[in-house]
Design an enzyme around this catalytic site. Structure first.
Site, PDB file in Angstrom:
ATOM      1  N   GLU A  36       0.884  -1.153   0.000  1.00 50.08           N
ATOM      2  CA  GLU A  36       0.000   0.000   0.000  1.00 50.08           C
ATOM      3  C   GLU A  36       0.930   1.213   0.000  1.00 50.08           C
ATOM      4  O   GLU A  36       1.842   1.278   0.824  1.00 50.08           O
ATOM      5  CB  GLU A  36      -0.862   0.025   1.266  1.00 50.08           C
ATOM      6  CG  GLU A  36      -1.805   1.215   1.264  1.00 50.08           C
ATOM      7  CD  GLU A  36      -2.545   1.439   2.572  1.00 50.08           C
ATOM      8  OE1 GLU A  36      -2.178   0.820   3.595  1.00 50.08           O
ATOM      9  OE2 GLU A  36      -3.482   2.253   2.575  1.00 50.08           O
ATOM     10  N   ARG A 261       5.800 -12.684   9.139  1.00 48.41           N
ATOM     11  CA  ARG A 261       6.518 -11.463   8.820  1.00 48.41           C
ATOM     12  C   ARG A 261       7.816 -11.414   9.612  1.00 48.41           C
ATOM     13  O   ARG A 261       8.002 -12.120  10.592  1.00 48.41           O
ATOM     14  CB  ARG A 261       5.655 -10.260   9.158  1.00 48.41           C
ATOM     15  CG  ARG A 261       5.355 -10.167  10.645  1.00 48.41           C
ATOM     16  CD  ARG A 261       4.678  -8.880  11.094  1.00 48.41           C
ATOM     17  NE  ARG A 261       4.583  -7.871  10.086  1.00 48.41           N
ATOM     18  CZ  ARG A 261       3.433  -7.324   9.682  1.00 48.41           C
ATOM     19  NH1 ARG A 261       2.301  -7.712  10.211  1.00 48.41           N
ATOM     20  NH2 ARG A 261       3.428  -6.388   8.762  1.00 48.41           N
ATOM     21  N   LYS A 271       4.814   0.811  10.349  1.00 51.76           N
ATOM     22  CA  LYS A 271       4.840   1.965   9.452  1.00 51.76           C
ATOM     23  C   LYS A 271       4.401   3.228  10.190  1.00 51.76           C
ATOM     24  O   LYS A 271       4.921   4.301   9.951  1.00 51.76           O
ATOM     25  CB  LYS A 271       3.890   1.736   8.278  1.00 51.76           C
ATOM     26  CG  LYS A 271       4.464   0.968   7.112  1.00 51.76           C
ATOM     27  CD  LYS A 271       3.457   1.077   5.969  1.00 51.76           C
ATOM     28  CE  LYS A 271       3.849   0.245   4.763  1.00 51.76           C
ATOM     29  NZ  LYS A 271       2.811   0.329   3.711  1.00 51.76           N
TER      30      LYS A 271
END
Length: 565
Positions: A36, A261, A271
């Site tokens: 994204e 992850r 983020k």
RNA sequence: UGGGGUGUAGCCAAGCGGCAAGGCAGCGGACUUUGGAUCCGCGACCGAUGGUUCGAAUCCAUCCACCCCAGCCA
């Protein structure tokens, strides 16, 4: 060394693909990396990039770079540009550059199809009501009072939603699945929300935007993705992913697989938090060398190869993992040891006068550019009567294992001569400010004429040609090994390491280093790997420490108080 | 307490019923004009408990621990 051709056990995704290929489930594979564009890529994304693009290379398939831009409130073109740049820098090429927003028309049609099939409805409840009626982990949800509207009414309402007739938050389109499902994602998830925002690519064309769960599988279906690989937290979404695919006429049926992850010690990967560090000015930007971002690592002096190697070493599995940064350091050192040109830099200079050195005499000696590379050749280094050595290479009262310079002891100047310390001169505070030494003029090159063993070898700089340089010593941004283990009531910013950046303004480097170009990488003998900063000039060179050398003396002398850098 | 996952040495991670790969870190040693590099050596009975089997980390059962899920974020 792990080479591409080397045989090794397959990870679970490679195994799935191998089986699918062998059983004719698919003829070839297509994967995708779907960021994204709402932030810069970090080392965790690198794992995903290496996985997806790596699989495509390994199985002779394709991998798309796709921007999952379904939420105009957070996405910007600045991010899409940085992402493309970082993927390329890592060394990968995408088969197709895609944007979820390019499929908005098709998504809309499929939404209409779902409504026509009685599988989606417009809900007039407020966000709060929807939350209330969703139930909890242990309590089933309740049907919305608008759940059984007629297809005609739903179509009418949804069209008017898209035309901007209603306010944000006033209505949503929901999938009609099962409000009592034990999987909360299946309790009539929202698939379209009203957002009167202009999108970085579609402008003001749309007033409604699709949600991730609805859009993602369709993006994969449109692109013919065979193996849609995402992280563990989406496992619960897989039934939904499949539901959307099954309930509409798609050109291709993709499958979703999930892997763990990456988590790194002394690092955060959120983020949101990384953005905060940037906007609050705690770091100099997304590319601050202490940031775990791809561009941060790049500016720090990391190579694409070392990051790819790291991603290969950590493996791919489904158990939550916390990888130690030391492995990343290892991957970088392993490469730079083979490739980096050597040079001498004295970070904290201590003046040394060679008393018996002939006045006015300047000698020129050969220095290896890289002992690990036979073809790297030699360079000349010059030395005269007055030099500088590293302050910490002298100890007035040495401990037993210290075999550097001390009163009465001998040491070798790398590539040059053997010297012996006669006297330490101190200032009024008792601090050593200068050393008086004698030099064995017969030891030119560093070999003792009588064969006596000299254990210590020091790097040095000659007062005659050393250039003053600024050096940025970078270390971990945080002091806590596992940033998931923060104390109750504490914030990640409470763990910032005040010494994550230590600036040395007056280091001395040999001339060849001063003339290097930005991003050139060197090993400063006995210190570590450094790269030339973008702001460096020949008059005032600036270097960034990428990673230190392994320091076994540091462990002995200090009990390794600060961990590796 | 509902659902979905995961548990193999300090950290990653192979193993898919036959007597525990590899890497990083650590420790010891050799070598060394970087206390770097290199080389050699050292570590687990597989979350726990029962069971099946000639034989289980691998199959079954129960239990325990940890992670994820109640955004009109992705």
């Amino acid at each position: 060394m792990v080479c591409d051709g080397e045989s090794r056990s397959l990870n679970f995704i490679e195994e799935i693909i191998t089986n699918d290929l062998e059983n004719g489930v698919v003829d070839s594979i297509i994967t995708r990396f779907p960021p994204e564009p709402n932030g810069y890529l970090h080392i965790g994304h690198a794992k995903s990039i290496c996985l997806n693009f790596g699989l495509a290379i390994q199985f002779d398939g394709k991998c798309n770079l796709r921007f999952d831009d379904t939420n105009p409130t957070k996405e910007e073109t600045e991010y899409v540009e940085s992402i493309m740049n970082d993927v390329k820098w890592l060394g990968f090429e995408w088969a197709n550059l895609c944007y979820a927003s390019d499929y908005f028309d098709q998504f809309y049609k499929w939404a209409i199809d779902l409504i026509n099939a009685g599988k989606a409805y417009v809900d007039d409840q407020s966000a709060e009501d929807i939350r209330q009626n969703r139930g909890t982990l242990t309590k089933p949800g309740e049907d919305s009072p608008f759940r059984n509207r007629s297809i005609e009414e739903n179509i009418d309402l949804f069209k008017r939603m898209t035309e901007g007739e209603f306010e944000e938050g006033s209505r949503v389109l929901r999938a009609k699945i099962d409000m009592s499902s034990s999987n909360i994602n299946m309790r009539d998830p929202v698939i379209y929300r009203i957002l009167k925002r202009s999108h970085h690519r579609t402008g003001d064309k749309w007033c409604v935007y699709p949600m991730y769960d609805f859009a993602h599988g369709y993006e994969d279906a449109i692109e013919g993705i065979t193996h849609s690989i995402c992280t563990l937290e989406f496992q619960d979404h897989r039934p939904l992913y499949d539901w959307f695919i099954e309930n509409v006429d798609v050109p291709h049926v993709p499958r979703q697989y999930e892997f763990a992850r990456l988590n790194l010690t002394f690092t955060i990967m959120s983020k949101r938090k990384l953005l905060e560090l940037v906007t609050s000015g705690i770091v100099s930007g997304w590319d601050d060398p202490r940031m775990p971002t791809i561009c941060g690592f790049r500016r720090r002096g990391y190579t694409p190869e070392s990051i790819r190697r790291f991603c290969k070493e950590i493996g791919v599995a489904k158990s939550d993992s916390m990888v130690e940064v030391e492995l990343l350091h290892y991957c970088l050192r392993e490469e730079l040891n083979r490739t980096a040109q050597r040079g001498m830099a004295v970070l904290r200079p201590l003046k040394v006068v060679l008393e018996n050195w002939p006045d006015g005499f300047v000698d020129e000696l050969d220095a290896e550019n890289n002992p690990e590379d036979e073809n790297s050749g030699n360079r000349k280094v010059r030395i005269g009567k007055e030099i500088y050595i590293e302050r910490e290479d002298f100890m007035e009262e040495p401990s037993k294992k210290f075999f550097r310079l001390a009163p009465g002891t001998e040491v070798r100047l790398k590539y040059a001569y053997i010297i012996k310390c006669k006297e330490a001169i101190k200032d009024e505070n008792g601090e050593v400010v200068e050393l008086r030494c004698t030099v064995d003029m017969d030891s030119r090159g560093g070999n003792a004429p009588d064969g006596r063993r000299i254990k210590g070898t020091l790097h040095w700089a000659w007062t005659g040609d050393a250039v003053e340089a600024k050096i940025n010593l970078y270390g971990n941004l945080f002091t806590l090994k596992n940033m998931n283990d923060m104390e109750e009531g504490k914030d990640y910013q409470d763990y910032l390491d005040p010494e994550s950046l230590v600036v040395i303004e007056d280091a001395l480097v040999e001339p060849i280093l001063a003339n290097a170009k930005p991003m050139d990488k060197f090993q400063f003998l006995r210190h570590g790997y450094f790269c030339v900063d973008a702001e460096s000039t020949p008059e005032k060179p600036v270097f960034n420490r990428t990673v230190s050398l392994k320091d076994s003396w540091g462990k002995i002398s200090a009990g390794n108080r600060r961990g590796s850098r």
